[in-house]
Design a protein around this motif. Structure first.
Motif, PDB file in Angstrom:
ATOM      1  N   ASP A  61      40.242  48.511  43.057  1.00 30.67           N
ATOM      2  CA  ASP A  61      39.883  47.411  43.934  1.00 30.67           C
ATOM      3  C   ASP A  61      40.285  46.063  43.346  1.00 30.67           C
ATOM      4  OD1 ASP A  61      38.684  49.326  45.534  1.00 30.67           O
ATOM      5  OD2 ASP A  61      36.733  49.057  44.586  1.00 30.67           O
ATOM      6  N   SER A  62      40.895  46.081  42.193  1.00 32.42           N
ATOM      7  CA  SER A  62      41.247  44.868  41.474  1.00 32.42           C
ATOM      8  C   SER A  62      42.416  44.137  42.142  1.00 32.42           C
ATOM      9  CB  SER A  62      41.645  45.248  40.038  1.00 32.42           C
ATOM     10  OG  SER A  62      42.203  44.154  39.371  1.00 32.42           O
ATOM     11  N   PRO A  63      42.480  42.817  41.954  1.00 33.69           N
ATOM     12  CA  PRO A  63      43.629  42.069  42.474  1.00 33.69           C
ATOM     13  C   PRO A  63      44.852  42.208  41.569  1.00 33.69           C
ATOM     14  CG  PRO A  63      42.126  40.577  41.405  1.00 33.69           C
ATOM     15  CD  PRO A  63      41.473  41.927  41.388  1.00 33.69           C
ATOM     16  N   PHE A  64      44.774  43.102  40.579  1.00 30.31           N
ATOM     17  CA  PHE A  64      45.880  43.296  39.641  1.00 30.31           C
ATOM     18  C   PHE A  64      46.494  44.675  39.823  1.00 30.31           C
ATOM     19  CE2 PHE A  64      42.955  40.313  37.666  1.00 30.31           C
ATOM     20  CZ  PHE A  64      43.803  39.285  37.330  1.00 30.31           C
ATOM     21  N   THR A  65      47.796  44.752  39.587  1.00 27.49           N
ATOM     22  CA  THR A  65      48.528  46.014  39.653  1.00 27.49           C
ATOM     23  C   THR A  65      49.275  46.192  38.340  1.00 27.49           C
ATOM     24  OG1 THR A  65      48.868  45.655  42.022  1.00 27.49           O
ATOM     25  CG2 THR A  65      50.257  47.309  40.972  1.00 27.49           C
ATOM     26  N   LEU A  66      49.246  47.402  37.793  1.00 30.71           N
ATOM     27  CA  LEU A  66      49.956  47.684  36.550  1.00 30.71           C
ATOM     28  C   LEU A  66      51.419  47.970  36.860  1.00 30.71           C
ATOM     29  CD1 LEU A  66      49.683  48.061  33.491  1.00 30.71           C
ATOM     30  CD2 LEU A  66      49.211  50.474  33.925  1.00 30.71           C
ATOM     31  N   VAL A  67      52.310  47.117  36.319  1.00 35.25           N
ATOM     32  CA  VAL A  67      53.746  47.271  36.522  1.00 35.25           C
ATOM     33  C   VAL A  67      54.413  47.228  35.147  1.00 35.25           C
ATOM     34  CG1 VAL A  67      55.825  46.304  37.573  1.00 35.25           C
ATOM     35  CG2 VAL A  67      53.637  46.137  38.781  1.00 35.25           C
ATOM     36  N   ASP A  68      54.954  48.362  34.709  1.00 34.61           N
ATOM     37  CA  ASP A  68      55.663  48.429  33.427  1.00 34.61           C
ATOM     38  C   ASP A  68      54.861  47.801  32.283  1.00 34.61           C
ATOM     39  OD1 ASP A  68      57.837  49.667  34.677  1.00 34.61           O
ATOM     40  OD2 ASP A  68      58.739  47.729  35.154  1.00 34.61           O
ATOM     41  N   VAL A  72      49.920  42.615  36.860  1.00 32.74           N
ATOM     42  CA  VAL A  72      50.465  41.576  37.720  1.00 32.74           C
ATOM     43  C   VAL A  72      49.444  41.277  38.816  1.00 32.74           C
ATOM     44  CG1 VAL A  72      52.354  40.968  39.262  1.00 32.74           C
ATOM     45  CG2 VAL A  72      52.794  42.416  37.256  1.00 32.74           C
ATOM     46  N   ALA A  73      49.142  39.980  38.979  1.00 28.42           N
ATOM     47  CA  ALA A  73      48.154  39.566  39.975  1.00 28.42           C
ATOM     48  C   ALA A  73      48.772  39.473  41.360  1.00 28.42           C
ATOM     49  CB  ALA A  73      47.565  38.213  39.589  1.00 28.42           C
ATOM     50  N   GLU A  74      47.929  39.688  42.354  1.00 31.53           N
ATOM     51  CA  GLU A  74      48.345  39.447  43.728  1.00 31.53           C
ATOM     52  C   GLU A  74      48.598  37.942  43.875  1.00 31.53           C
ATOM     53  OE1 GLU A  74      45.256  40.832  46.296  1.00 31.53           O
ATOM     54  OE2 GLU A  74      45.456  42.896  45.642  1.00 31.53           O
ATOM     55  N   PRO A  75      49.415  37.554  44.835  1.00 31.06           N
ATOM     56  CA  PRO A  75      49.683  36.122  45.026  1.00 31.06           C
ATOM     57  C   PRO A  75      48.481  35.411  45.662  1.00 31.06           C
ATOM     58  CG  PRO A  75      50.837  37.404  46.684  1.00 31.06           C
ATOM     59  CD  PRO A  75      50.204  38.381  45.743  1.00 31.06           C
ATOM     60  N   LYS A  76      47.437  35.247  44.854  1.00 31.24           N
ATOM     61  CA  LYS A  76      46.212  34.601  45.321  1.00 31.24           C
ATOM     62  C   LYS A  76      45.735  33.621  44.266  1.00 31.24           C
ATOM     63  CE  LYS A  76      44.749  38.513  48.008  1.00 31.24           C
ATOM     64  NZ  LYS A  76      43.996  38.556  49.176  1.00 31.24           N
ATOM     65  N   MET A  77      44.838  32.760  44.657  1.00 39.40           N
ATOM     66  CA  MET A  77      44.228  31.820  43.722  1.00 39.40           C
ATOM     67  C   MET A  77      43.070  32.518  43.012  1.00 39.40           C
ATOM     68  SD  MET A  77      45.845  28.955  43.877  1.00 39.40           S
ATOM     69  CE  MET A  77      44.719  27.810  43.141  1.00 39.40           C
ATOM     70  N   PHE A  78      42.858  32.163  41.768  1.00 37.93           N
ATOM     71  CA  PHE A  78      41.749  32.694  40.988  1.00 37.93           C
ATOM     72  C   PHE A  78      40.897  31.533  40.510  1.00 37.93           C
ATOM     73  CE2 PHE A  78      44.952  35.919  40.801  1.00 37.93           C
ATOM     74  CZ  PHE A  78      44.240  37.097  40.904  1.00 37.93           C
ATOM     75  N   ARG A  79      39.601  31.742  40.498  1.00 36.51           N
ATOM     76  CA  ARG A  79      38.682  30.697  40.060  1.00 36.51           C
ATOM     77  C   ARG A  79      37.902  31.227  38.866  1.00 36.51           C
ATOM     78  NH1 ARG A  79      33.324  29.282  41.522  1.00 36.51           N
ATOM     79  NH2 ARG A  79      32.970  27.078  41.155  1.00 36.51           N
ATOM     80  N   PHE A  80      37.963  30.489  37.756  1.00 36.57           N
ATOM     81  CA  PHE A  80      37.234  30.828  36.548  1.00 36.57           C
ATOM     82  C   PHE A  80      36.284  29.666  36.233  1.00 36.57           C
ATOM     83  CE2 PHE A  80      41.327  32.955  36.272  1.00 36.57           C
ATOM     84  CZ  PHE A  80      40.954  34.259  35.990  1.00 36.57           C
ATOM     85  N   PRO A  81      35.053  29.712  36.693  1.00 34.76           N
ATOM     86  CA  PRO A  81      34.139  28.582  36.526  1.00 34.76           C
ATOM     87  C   PRO A  81      33.855  28.239  35.063  1.00 34.76           C
ATOM     88  CG  PRO A  81      33.223  30.193  38.047  1.00 34.76           C
ATOM     89  CD  PRO A  81      34.445  30.790  37.457  1.00 34.76           C
TER      90      PRO A  81
END
Length: 144
Positions: A61-68, A72-81
Motif C-alpha cells: 500500500d506504500s507510495p513507493f515501488t522497488l525498482v532495481d 521510487v516514489a509515486e509522483p506525489k507530494m510528501f509532507r514530513f512535519p
C-alpha cells in the motif's frame, strides 16, 4: 474372615477401586477442559492480533515501488512535519521541527549535522543551524 460375605467384599472393593479410577478420570478431564479453554483464549487473542496486523499499512500500500534496488516514489507530494535526515543521525542534536539534514558521521562518531532551529537546514560536515529558518548549505563546522 468370619461373618463377612466374600462376594460382597469383592463387590465393595471393586466399586471403591472403580470410584477412585472414575475420580482420577474426572480430574484428567477437568485439566483437559481447562487446557482447551486456555487454548481458546490464546487463539482468540491471536485472532485479534492478526486482525490488527492486517489493518496495519502494508508495503504493497506504500507510495513507493522497488525498482532495481531503489525505492521510487509515486509522483506525489510528501509532507514530513517533523523533519528528514539523509545520512546519519546526530545523537548529540536536539532536532527542531520541519528540518532537513544531509550528512554523515565519520568512523569516530564526529561530523553529524545539527538542524536544531525550527525550519532549519544543514548540509555538509559538523554544521549547526540553531536559528529559526537558518541554513548551512555546506562546508565544515559552520554555524547559522
Amino acid at each position: 474372615m468370619k461373618g463377612i460375605d466374600r462376594p460382597l467384599l469383592f463387590v465393595a472393593a471393586a466399586s471403591l477401586f472403580g470410584f477412585c479410577v472414575q475420580q482420577n478420570e474426572i480430574k484428567n478431564l477437568r485439566r483437559t477442559v481447562d487446557s482447551i479453554s486456555s487454548t481458546e483464549e490464546n487463539v482468540a487473542s491471536l485472532k485479534l492480533q492478526l486482525e490488527e496486523l492486517e489493518k496495519a499499512r502494508k508495503m504493497e500500500d506504500s507510495p513507493f515501488t522497488l525498482v532495481d534496488d531503489w525505492w521510487v516514489a509515486e509522483p506525489k507530494m510528501f509532507r514530513f512535519p517533523q523533519g528528514v535526515v539523509v545520512g546519519d543521525r546526530n545523537d548529540d542534536c536536539t532536532y527542531g521541527e520541519a528540518v532537513l539534514s544531509v550528512g554523515l558521521v565519520d568512523e569516530d562518531g564526529w561530523g553529524g549535522n545539527c538542524p536544531s532551529g525550527d525550519s532549519s537546514v544543514t548540509f555538509g560536515y559538523s554544521n549547526t543551524a540553531s536559528g529559526v529558518y537558518s541554513t548551512v548549505t555546506g562546508g565544515i563546522e559552520n554555524e547559522a
